[in-house]
Design an enzyme around this catalytic site. Structure first.
Site, short mmCIF file in Angstrom:
data_model
loop_
_atom_site.label_atom_id
_atom_site.label_comp_id
_atom_site.label_asym_id
_atom_site.label_seq_id
_atom_site.Cartn_x
_atom_site.Cartn_y
_atom_site.Cartn_z
N ALA A 1 5.95 3.11 9.74
CA ALA A 1 4.98 2.27 8.09
C ALA A 1 3.25 3.27 8.86
O ALA A 1 3.37 2.67 9.70
CB ALA A 1 5.13 1.12 8.14
N MET A 2 2.63 2.63 7.96
CA MET A 2 1.81 2.90 7.86
C MET A 2 0.50 1.94 7.70
O MET A 2 0.98 1.55 5.91
CB MET A 2 0.47 4.57 7.44
CG MET A 2 -0.38 4.96 7.82
SD MET A 2 -0.81 4.55 9.03
CE MET A 2 -3.02 4.01 8.82
N GLU A 3 -0.25 1.50 7.74
CA GLU A 3 -1.52 0.31 6.91
C GLU A 3 -1.89 1.15 6.32
O GLU A 3 -3.51 0.42 5.84
CB GLU A 3 -1.74 -0.61 8.53
CG GLU A 3 -2.92 0.23 8.91
CD GLU A 3 -2.18 0.66 10.29
OE1 GLU A 3 -3.27 0.69 10.68
OE2 GLU A 3 -1.23 1.03 10.80
N GLU B 1 -3.54 8.63 9.87
CA GLU B 1 -3.32 8.33 11.34
C GLU B 1 -2.82 9.64 12.43
O GLU B 1 -1.54 10.20 11.88
CB GLU B 1 -3.11 6.85 11.21
CG GLU B 1 -3.88 6.54 12.59
CD GLU B 1 -2.72 5.05 12.77
OE1 GLU B 1 -3.53 3.99 13.55
OE2 GLU B 1 -1.70 4.87 12.59
N GLU C 1 2.33 -4.74 8.85
CA GLU C 1 1.48 -3.96 8.15
C GLU C 1 0.78 -4.96 7.32
O GLU C 1 -0.54 -4.35 7.35
CB GLU C 1 2.36 -2.65 7.20
CG GLU C 1 2.84 -1.96 8.11
CD GLU C 1 2.59 -1.37 9.18
OE1 GLU C 1 1.42 -0.94 9.12
OE2 GLU C 1 3.36 -0.70 10.32
#
Length: 858
Positions: A268-270, A133, A302
């Site tokens: 964090a990243m989903e 992203e 997340e």
């Protein structure tokens, strides 16, 4: 500009022309262990897509050092001709089905973008993870890099022997070190993921409604001894239970892995079914409960994205706010309301942290409507801000109060069912909420989502002769937007609660609560007849709306004397936040803010609020205090931190928090001697564990004050030969109060691009020391001479770290404002860089105003 841009108009034209069916991606990562700086790997992408028009031309995105082969519908295209500016031109498309194959060498990165490669100094093993992203899947495979061109993805990965590879689909059994993953459901490019390396893992399941979802937690082996997997699984299962009930839609993916990865830029990243989380959340040393609460919020944020963002995805990045705000709101709501939650006070934390971030962002020249105008990728890259996350979530909380929580989640349920695995716009969600609530949300949306700025709510109170309330109204103001901001101030509809508090046995207890809609300049409040005037009347009690709140004169006096005496944490947090806002605005002098904190913080039980107050006091003293008084204020604060450290219960969270506050502020010889004694073990404070992270805090302060030299730093690094130790050592070296140390730090960050993202961040943090203004003064001119070239030559994450972190924010003077204005007028920076520098300039302007207010109070 950092990266390669894509405009919304280009994306819309491409979406009208193309629909993407499937990607098959083969990556050869077998050389990852040996790959050095600038190393590459083979990437082969086959993508099938339909075109609406015969003979049309489009493009696919790719960031790669070398493209070897481009084959479109069986015909080879010359890479030297069709590959340019990180795009591969696709001429002469067929009407209907097309197939494209791209063979390229893609690059490992050390910036946290694309496929990040990290070597753990403990075991010398390489660890990889992707971060896509906003536009970085194209750094790993050729892709139509926009959220509305969803497709299925089939990954095949060749990895070194003994490695584990994790992706969106369940991990297969490898054959000859080749991992062939099952095809995913239709998802956007930016939530695909690959994580690879000799990771340590722990596995469990979530059971519900006759289903079982596999759960995995991963980290590097060097962190395995600190991994509290049971606590992480507990929060995760609570999230699954609560979200499945509230969303009434089964978790949409085949498994749920959480991977704690090194040198991660965000929290964090989903990624669908494979969430990556910064591994600082695997705590190596004692932390307070506030850190566990923050980690839980990240985990739940997340997890919420699996539905809102991954199952149903925004069409274009102008609805990024909705993605992030929904995840933030629901994660806090889950913490506050889920059965068995450890943090039922989560809305206190939200008011104390997220909303103060939003208020700060909303008063910058770069403030923008929640639904921002996102013209291109440059716009979205700088819109991961306090408006997108915190103001958006605050407004969603207001929307829930406006339509009702049950009605809100009923609308969300209908939304998920109608749009699963598709793309949507804001109007799709609002339409569903109108159906379930019966409210017309078009006016609400226009006022709240399409305008910028904050309203101020003030009480208007008249008393009868007997002291009862004769009349009460809420007056709403719409202050002018900051200079340079676009738009006009507007009055908005607010759903608020008004709390009445009285002193009972020395405590402020709520005795009445009125909830109502506030709209326009003045709203009458229907207090019952013969209501005695309460000691405190608190507007926006329970923090339902998003607004700056002021107290009437009598309430302000009581709160000033008894702020720590509210029996509940949320009204305390709202009062603390109001006082901080007034300090930043120059309405409350820093010296008075310090006195307010010192009088009330000892009664504050919420450790998150305590730690926020520590940060805010230090910031106020460093930036907002009149220079002539600053050292007096810092001395008073440091003495208070030591007093509270010695008085705190041994081994408590408060003791640790005060130890860190003292370590950050220690200044006299005696105070620094104590830091040194705690470090070398010649002095002790009962119950205080001087563990790895606290030791580094002591070393870094001793280095910044000239008491720790290179030998001391190296000795501490020898005790902690980890990546975290390397970052701390880099920060300590950069913090030393010598011209040589500053020149070395500057050169490593600005004049060289070799540092990994996490080390660069640490060096910047060490370089900027508030006690070293004179030493840092020459770097103001150097910043303006270098920042545009840095921005144009580095990746976005690396450039933004430097543009924000190295701005001369400590040089609070008219000269800094003038130098900034001259640079803005002559340098012709990109819109994104202009915005970041303008925001930093606003911080200096605000500090000047606050310093003058503090000086006038002397």
């Amino acid at each position: 500009m950092p990266g390669t841009n894509l405009t919304r108009d280009e994306a819309q034209r491409r979406a009208r022309l193309l629909s993407v069916d499937a990607y098959e991606i083969d990556l050869d990562l077998s050389g990852a262990q040996e790959a050095g700086e600038g190393g590459t790997y083979r990437s082969v992408t086959t993508v099938r897509f339909d075109a609406a028009e015969a003979g049309a031309e489009s493009f696919i995105d790719l960031v790669a050092p070398t493209v070897h082969e481009v084959v479109l519908n069986g015909a080879s295209l010359d890479p030297g001709t069709v590959f340019r500016d990180s795009r591969i031109a696709l001429p002469g498309l067929l009407a209907g089905r097309n197939e494209l194959k791209v063979v390229a060498d893609c690059a490992y990165t050390n910036t946290g973008e694309g496929l990040h490669r990290f070597v753990d100094p403990v075991d010398q093993q390489a660890y990889l993870y992707t971060q896509f992203e906003v536009p970085d899947a194209r750094r790993v495979f050729a892709s139509f890099e926009q959220p509305d061109l969803k497709a299925t993805f089939t990954f095949t990965v060749k990895a070194p022997e003994g490695w584990t590879v994790i992706s969106n689909s369940p991990a297969p059994e490898p054959r000859d070190n080749v991992w062939r993953f099952e095809t995913t459901q239709r998802i956007s490019t930016y939530i695909t993921a690959l994580i690879a390396g000799p990771y340590h893992s722990v596995h469990s399941t979530w059971e519900g409604e006759g289903r079982s979802v596999p759960l995995g937690i991963y980290c590097r082996p060097s962190l395995a001894e600190y991994l509290d997997a049971d606590a992480i699984f507990e929060v995760t299962r609570q999230g699954f239970d609560w979200f499945e009930e509230k969303f009434d839609y089964a978790y949409p993916f085949a498994k749920y892995d959480q991977l704690f990865v090194p040198e991660f830029n965000a929290g964090a990243m989903e990624n669908a079914g494979a969430v990556t989380i910064r591994d600082q959340y695997v705590f190596r040393s004692k932390v307070t409960d506030a850190a566990y609460e923050a980690r839980a919020e990240t985990i739940l944020h997340e997890l919420a994205h699996m539905w809102f963002g991954d199952l149903v995805t925004m069409e274009w990045w102008n609805d990024l706010w909705l993605n992030e705000s929904f995840a933030t709101y629901t994660s806090i709501a889950c913490q506050a309301h889920a059965p068995g939650s450890r943090w039922p006070h989560a809305w206190t934390t939200f008011a104390n942290s997220m909303k103060t971030w939003a208020y700060r962002q909303d008063q910058l020249p770069s403030t923008h409507p929640i639904m921002a105008e996102i013209r291109d990728l440059d716009d979205v890259l700088v819109n991961f801000d306090g408006i997108t996350y915190a103001k958006g979530a605050s407004v969603l909380k207001q929307l829930v109060a406006y339509v009702g929580m049950d009605e809100f989640f009923q609308g969300v349920q209908a939304y998920f069912k109608a749009h699963a695995f598709k793309n949507t716009r804001l109007s799709d969600l609002l339409g569903a909420l109108e159906e379930t609530s019966g409210r017309d949300l078009k006016t609400w949306s226009k006022a709240w989502l399409e305008t910028a700025g904050i309203n101020i709510l003030r009480p208007e109170l008249q008393l009868a002769e007997d002291g009862t309330i004769a009349s009460f109204a809420v007056r709403q103001e719409a202050p002018a937007l900051p200079a340079g901001a676009k738009g006009e101030p507007v009055l908005r509809p607010h759903r608020i609660a008004i709390g009445c508090y009285d002193l009972k046995d020395g405590k402020l207890v709520r005795t009445n609560r009125i909830e109502l809609d506030v709209d326009g300049e003045r709203t009458e409040v229907p207090f019952p007849e013969n209501t005695p005037r309460p000691a405190v009347i608190l507007l926006n009690d329970d923090d339902l709306s998003y607004a700056k709140v002021r107290l009437d004169e009598d309430s302000l006096r009581v709160v000033t004397e008894h702020l720590g005496d509210f029996t509940e944490s949320l009204p305390r947090a709202l009062s603390w936040a109001s006082a901080w806002d007034m300090t930043r605005d120059g309405e409350l002098p820093t010296r008075e803010y310090l006195e307010l904190v010192l009088s009330g913080i000892t009664k504050e039980s919420d450790i998150g609020v305590v730690q926020s107050l520590h940060r805010q006091v230090k910031l106020a003293l460093d930036l907002y205090a009149a220079p002539a008084w600053r050292e007096t204020g810092l001395a008073k604060w440091t003495e208070a931190t030591l007093e509270q450290l010695r008085a705190a219960a041994p081994g408590s969270d408060h003791q640790l928090a005060w130890a860190r506050a003292f370590a950050a502020a220690a200044r006299t010889d005696a105070q620094l001697d104590l830091l040194q004694g705690l470090l070398d073990g010649t002095q002790e404070i009962s119950g205080l564990a001087v563990d790895t992270e606290l030791r580094w805090a002591l070393v870094e302060r001793l280095a910044a004050t000239g008491r720790a030299d290179e030998k001391t730093i190296e000795a501490e690094l020898e005790r902690d030969r980890t990546s975290a130790g390397q970052r701390h050592a880099a920060a300590a070296r950069a913090s030393r109060p010598t011209a040589e140390a500053k020149a070395e730090a500057w050169a490593s960050v600005v004049e060289s691009d070799k540092l990994p993202n996490a080390v660069q961040e640490a060096v910047i943090g060490g370089f900027v020391q508030t006690d070293q203004r004179e030493l840092l003064a020459p770097y103001a001119q150097k910043y303006f001479a270098a920042v545009k070239d840095v921005w144009d030559s580095r990746s976005h994450e690396m450039a933004q770290q430097i543009a924000v972190g190295m701005y001369p924010s400590l040089q609070v003077s008219e000269a800094t404002l003038e130098a900034t204005d001259a640079w803005l007028a002559s340098a012709e920076p990109s819109a994104a860089l202009r915005r970041l520098v303008t925001e930093s300039r606003s911080g200096v302007e605000r500090a000047l105003k606050a310093q003058r207010a503090d000086g006038a109070a002397a």
